[in-house]
Write a protein that holds these residues in place. Structure first.
Motif, short mmCIF file in Angstrom:
data_model
loop_
_atom_site.label_atom_id
_atom_site.label_comp_id
_atom_site.label_asym_id
_atom_site.label_seq_id
_atom_site.Cartn_x
_atom_site.Cartn_y
_atom_site.Cartn_z
N ALA A 32 0.85 -1.19 0.00
CA ALA A 32 0.00 0.00 0.00
C ALA A 32 0.89 1.24 0.00
O ALA A 32 1.80 1.35 0.83
CB ALA A 32 -0.90 -0.01 1.23
N ILE A 33 0.66 2.14 -0.96
CA ILE A 33 1.53 3.31 -1.12
C ILE A 33 0.70 4.59 -1.18
O ILE A 33 -0.38 4.62 -1.79
CB ILE A 33 2.35 3.23 -2.43
CG1 ILE A 33 3.04 1.87 -2.55
CG2 ILE A 33 3.38 4.35 -2.50
CD1 ILE A 33 3.79 1.69 -3.86
N ARG A 34 1.25 5.64 -0.56
CA ARG A 34 0.54 6.92 -0.59
C ARG A 34 1.53 8.06 -0.66
O ARG A 34 2.59 8.01 -0.02
CB ARG A 34 -0.33 6.98 0.65
CG ARG A 34 -0.84 8.32 1.07
CD ARG A 34 -2.03 8.11 2.00
NE ARG A 34 -2.00 8.96 3.18
CZ ARG A 34 -2.26 10.27 3.16
NH1 ARG A 34 -2.53 10.89 2.04
NH2 ARG A 34 -2.22 10.97 4.29
N VAL A 35 1.19 9.10 -1.42
CA VAL A 35 1.96 10.34 -1.47
C VAL A 35 1.09 11.42 -0.83
O VAL A 35 0.15 11.93 -1.45
CB VAL A 35 2.31 10.74 -2.93
CG1 VAL A 35 3.04 12.08 -2.96
CG2 VAL A 35 3.14 9.66 -3.61
N PRO A 36 1.36 11.76 0.44
CA PRO A 36 0.50 12.74 1.12
C PRO A 36 0.74 14.15 0.60
O PRO A 36 1.80 14.44 0.05
CB PRO A 36 0.93 12.62 2.58
CG PRO A 36 2.31 12.07 2.55
CD PRO A 36 2.44 11.26 1.30
#
Ligand code: TXA
Ligand code: MG
Length: 329
Positions: free
Chosen positions: A121-125
């Motif tokens: 799971a990957i996220r760019v805040p």
């Protein structure tokens, strides 16, 4: 776990960013704001740091974590993007969207962080402080919400402090967060699947894709040992006080969590907080976890919650409220 650590609390600024990057590199635990909720960060590539993080949160070890990175290029080093995943990332990053993808062959994120899955799971805040810390650190940072496992997610540094003081190294205080519910999670499998409704409304995603998101199989949302998004455990967002949903009346001793014009008899409630007097789901999301905490402290018999329409961020709000109510109705 002993409360042996001296938790440093720093206001937002360059010194805080430098100290956060230093602490992460040393295997430390750093709470910082994202646009959704406060996250508890650790070096994703350092299994010992990740183990400390699970321990500090009291989190079930099978629950995989989101890896946060500064940009798409960094994300492509750890996850394999197909055409549709790329479109989603380009449209919505940085922002409150997490993509679950197959891991790359040379993915540096520790197995512990992904709970041994072959997906990540990957996220760019988008929060400027989160971005500054990710840039300064230069490696993926796992960051679950910065609360004790099972508690309400923190939307201010004070919430983090009340749960985790003495258990973590640093809290960076960037004031209250903007969105107030966690990121939307999409599984990028054959066709994008909504694993968790969250800060990016389903409607925005479906408009961009030009079609409906796939729903996860029903039993994936139940409290089973191997759910698709294990963090969707049925009772995840739990105040101590019983929660009653879709309240249309108020009983003596109950606290009221209102939405829109308060229901008749609200003046008899033990306490009243209004998520959004003007009925705005965005405002309600930003207030949700803080108000649940505040009402939980009122020693009411029950927190009665008025109905909230399911559109926009309402879907994520109702999801969190149902979880808060599980086993307590
Ligand atoms: O807004 C957010 O997403 C916040 C901020 C801090 O970024 N983080 C957050 O993390 O909510 P956490 O750990 O509370 O939720 C992570 C969710 C869990 O439901 C977990 O099961 C799911 O992501 N998840 C992680 N890796 C997964 C994978 N490989 N497959 C399916 N679900 C996964
Ligand atoms: Mg959480």
């Amino acid at each position: 776990m002993e409360l042996a650590l001296n938790t440093l609390i720093l206001p937002a600024g360059e010194a805080a960013v430098t100290e956060a990057a230093r602490a992460l590199a040393a295997g430390g635990l750093v709470a910082f704001p994202t646009e959704t909720v406060y996250g508890l960060g650790a070096d994703a590539t350092n299994a010992q740091a990740v183990a400390r993080l699970y321990q500090a949160k009291g989190r079930p070890a099978f629950n995989p974590l989101i890896s946060h990175v500064a940009d798409l290029a960094a994300a492509e080093k750890i996850g394999r993007f197909d055409t549709e995943a790329l479109r989603l990332a380009r449209a919505f990053w940085p922002g409150p969207l997490t993509l679950v993808l197959p891991k790359t062959r040379d993915c540096t994120v520790s197995e512990l962080a992904t709970a041994g899955l072959d997906t990540i799971a990957i996220r760019v805040p988008s929060h400027p402080l989160a971005r500054a810390i990710l840039h300064a650190f230069g490696k993926p940072v796992v960051a679950p919400s910065a609360n004790i496992s099972g508690h309400v997610s923190p939307t201010t540094a004070a919430h983090v402090q009340s749960d985790l003081e003495g258990r973590i190294d640093l809290i960076v205080d960037g004031g209250p967060v903007e969105v107030g519910v966690e990121s939307t999670i999409l599984g990028c499998f054959d066709s994008p699947m909504l694993l968790r409704p969250g800060g990016l409304p389903r409607e925005h995603i479906e408009r961009m894709l030009g079609r409906a998101l796939v729903q996860p199989p029903r039993d994936a949302q139940a409290d089973s040992a191997q759910p698709l998004a294990p963090g969707m455990l049925a009772s995840h967002y739990a105040p101590r006080t019983r929660v009653r949903l879709n309240a249309t009346a108020i009983a003596p001793g109950e606290a009221l969590l209102a939405f829109g014009p308060p229901l008749a008899g609200a003046e008899h409630a033990a306490a009243v907080m209004n998520l959004s007097a003007r009925g705005d789901p965005n405002e309600a999301a930003a207030n949700l976890f803080g108000y649940l905490r505040a009402l939980d402290a009122k020693a009411a018999t029950t927190i009665a919650v008025m109905p909230i329409p399911d559109h926009g961020l309402g879907e994520a709000i109702n999801d969190r409220l149902r979880r808060a109510a599980v086993g307590r109705e």
